[in-house]
Design an enzyme around this catalytic site. Structure first.
Site, PDB file in Angstrom:
ATOM      1  N   LYS A 170       0.845  -1.197   0.000  1.00 50.19           N
ATOM      2  CA  LYS A 170       0.000   0.000   0.000  1.00 50.19           C
ATOM      3  C   LYS A 170       0.881   1.247   0.000  1.00 50.19           C
ATOM      4  O   LYS A 170       2.086   1.180   0.239  1.00 50.19           O
ATOM      5  CB  LYS A 170      -0.921  -0.013   1.220  1.00 50.19           C
ATOM      6  CG  LYS A 170      -0.207   0.038   2.560  1.00 50.19           C
ATOM      7  CD  LYS A 170      -1.195  -0.027   3.708  1.00 50.19           C
ATOM      8  CE  LYS A 170      -0.464   0.017   5.058  1.00 50.19           C
ATOM      9  NZ  LYS A 170      -1.409   0.013   6.195  1.00 50.19           N
ATOM     10  N   ARG A 222     -10.143  -0.191  15.419  1.00 44.03           N
ATOM     11  CA  ARG A 222     -10.174   0.411  14.092  1.00 44.03           C
ATOM     12  C   ARG A 222     -11.195  -0.393  13.306  1.00 44.03           C
ATOM     13  O   ARG A 222     -12.324  -0.562  13.766  1.00 44.03           O
ATOM     14  CB  ARG A 222      -8.764   0.405  13.483  1.00 44.03           C
ATOM     15  CG  ARG A 222      -8.574   1.394  12.349  1.00 44.03           C
ATOM     16  CD  ARG A 222      -7.105   1.544  11.957  1.00 44.03           C
ATOM     17  NE  ARG A 222      -6.520   0.299  11.477  1.00 44.03           N
ATOM     18  CZ  ARG A 222      -5.285   0.198  11.000  1.00 44.03           C
ATOM     19  NH1 ARG A 222      -4.510   1.266  10.946  1.00 44.03           N
ATOM     20  NH2 ARG A 222      -4.818  -0.966  10.577  1.00 44.03           N
ATOM     21  N   TYR A 259      14.977  31.314   3.897  1.00 44.32           N
ATOM     22  CA  TYR A 259      13.898  32.134   4.431  1.00 44.32           C
ATOM     23  C   TYR A 259      14.065  32.396   5.923  1.00 44.32           C
ATOM     24  O   TYR A 259      14.451  31.510   6.683  1.00 44.32           O
ATOM     25  CB  TYR A 259      12.547  31.449   4.197  1.00 44.32           C
ATOM     26  CG  TYR A 259      12.137  31.375   2.744  1.00 44.32           C
ATOM     27  CD1 TYR A 259      11.941  32.524   1.998  1.00 44.32           C
ATOM     28  CD2 TYR A 259      11.929  30.151   2.123  1.00 44.32           C
ATOM     29  CE1 TYR A 259      11.558  32.458   0.667  1.00 44.32           C
ATOM     30  CE2 TYR A 259      11.543  30.065   0.794  1.00 44.32           C
ATOM     31  CZ  TYR A 259      11.357  31.228   0.065  1.00 44.32           C
ATOM     32  OH  TYR A 259      10.981  31.174  -1.245  1.00 44.32           O
ATOM     33  N   MET A 310      10.772  24.856  -0.534  1.00 45.40           N
ATOM     34  CA  MET A 310       9.881  23.940  -1.243  1.00 45.40           C
ATOM     35  C   MET A 310      10.630  23.002  -2.189  1.00 45.40           C
ATOM     36  O   MET A 310      10.335  21.807  -2.256  1.00 45.40           O
ATOM     37  CB  MET A 310       8.820  24.725  -2.016  1.00 45.40           C
ATOM     38  CG  MET A 310       7.795  23.837  -2.697  1.00 45.40           C
ATOM     39  SD  MET A 310       6.508  24.769  -3.559  1.00 45.40           S
ATOM     40  CE  MET A 310       5.590  25.456  -2.181  1.00 45.40           C
TER      41      MET A 310
END
EC number: 5.1.1.1
Length: 397
Positions: free
Chosen positions: A57, A158, A287, A335
């Site tokens: 998964k 769950r 930054y 980023m």
């Protein structure tokens, strides 16, 4: 045409190390030989009757689901586990024929029709869900009963029916047309803990439910309980099948399990230096100037950032490897880029490779290192690498 269309771009992997420009910036390397080695190591812990389900998964925990599945099926895995229907469809579209269990919740008629069409196998966690499955399949020209897997909740809280209601649930599913019970299973909440108390309680509840089913004369199907941690902990937890995720990718679910079996991390994250420059004392970097040089420094800009999966919270805490030497990341991770101190790396040029996760020379940086710094788990680190980073297969499967 069904609406469940796989995005093969997020479930594929390059078969060879690509040339420029594909890897001019950053990429994830996946060592197929390490995957094969890990599967063989894990199989050595299992009895011959116990099958291994490879949990692929989340695009195989960021490693590339299709190629991971193909590799592990060649080396001893016989089942695949996914979380969603599109994940299963992507594997079928790639030509994979092994049984695929959808571990997540499915309940709408559209989802059920997709499961049947693509020959996936569903988890049933409640009587209501079972009734919807049977009703939907009644409207389809389904030649064979759909294999379904009964999920019991033994303490995870769950998905799953409470273990005390196992008899009623199993009997209901047995009576419903178009369904065939392929397994009964549960999931352990604390198998990675050194304290086995809760894990043993869950096992006792699972065993009690199974004993009750046997006492009513129900023929037991395949049974499974163990995740990676339980697979490494105790053979009595293996039953007929184990569901292995993290360990297959070469990481240990907990430090106390590191001596059980030798595993090799399969994933490395690499990026290229894109610019080298000298800065003077008092110069701020990135930054908010969260790093200010206290001396003349040589810094390198590296083409990877938080949009690729490098957590911004690692800013000023991250290290990388260049030419086998550790370098410190400076300032805020941005980023698409980050900066590292390369003052002690002579004659560094743009295009050289920085290893963010993995081994270079004798030194290694692991997902566990990042997870410890961030106060999270290695699963989250692996699953965080975005798909604009090409997955590049290395090693022989």
């Amino acid at each position: 045409m069904l609406s469940w269309e796989p995005d093969l771009r997020t479930a594929s992997i390059q078969r060879e190390v690509p040339r420029e420009p594909l890897c001019e910036r950053a990429w994830v390397e996946v060592d197929l030989s390490a995957l094969a080695y890990n599967i063989r190591q894990l199989k050595s812990l299992l009895a011959p009757k116990t099958a291994l389900m490879a949990v692929v998964k989340a695009d195989a925990y960021g490693h590339g689901a299709v190629t991971v599945a193909e590799t592990v099926l060649q080396h001893g895995a016989t089942w695949l586990g996914v979380a969603t229907i599109p994940e299963g469809i992507a594997l079928r579209e790639a030509g994979i024929e092994a049984p695929i269990l959808v571990l997540g919740a499915t309940y709408s008629p559209e989802q059920i029709r997709a499961i049947a069409h693509w020959q996936l196998q569903a988890t049933l966690g409640s009587p209501k869900q079972a009734l919807v499955f049977s009703e939907t399949l009644s409207d389809m020209s389904q030649p064979q009963p759909l294999p379904v897997h009964i999920k019991l909740d033994t303490g995870m809280s769950r998905l799953g029916t409470p273990w005390q209601q196992a008899i009623a649930f199993v009997q209901l599913v047995e009576r419903l047309p178009h369904l065939k019970i392929a397994s009964i299973y549960s999931h352990l909440a604390t198998a990675d803990s050194p304290d086995p108390t809760i894990m043993r309680l869950q096992q006792e509840r699972f065993e009690a439910a199974i004993a009750q089913l046997q006492a009513t004369g129900i023929a037991l199907p395949r049974l499974h309980l163990a995740n990676s941690a339980a697979t490494l902990t105790d053979a009595n937890l293996h039953y007929d099948l184990v569901r292995v995720g993290l360990a297959m990718y070469g990481l240990y679910p907990a430090p106390h399990l590191q001596t059980v079996v030798d595993l090799k991390p399969a994933l490395q994250v690499k990026a290229r230096v894109t610019q080298v420059k000298t800065i003077q004392p008092g110069t701020g970097v990135s930054y908010s100037h969260k790093f200010v040089a206290d001396r003349e420094m040589t810094i390198a800009v590296v083409g990877i950032g938080y949009a690729d999966g490098v957590p911004r919270n690692l800013s000023n805490q991250l290290t990388g490897l260049i030419r086998g030497r550790r370098v410190r990341q400076l300032g805020a991770v941005t980023m698409d880029q980050l900066m590292v101190d390369v003052t002690d790396i002579p004659h560094l040029e743009a295009g050289e490779v920085v290893t963010l996760l993995g081994q270079d020379g004798r030194d290694r940086i692991t997902a566990d290192d990042w997870a410890t710094t961030l106060g999270t788990i290695s699963w989250e680190i692996l699953c965080g690498f975005k798909h604009r980073l090409p997955r590049v297969a290395v090693g022989q499967s």
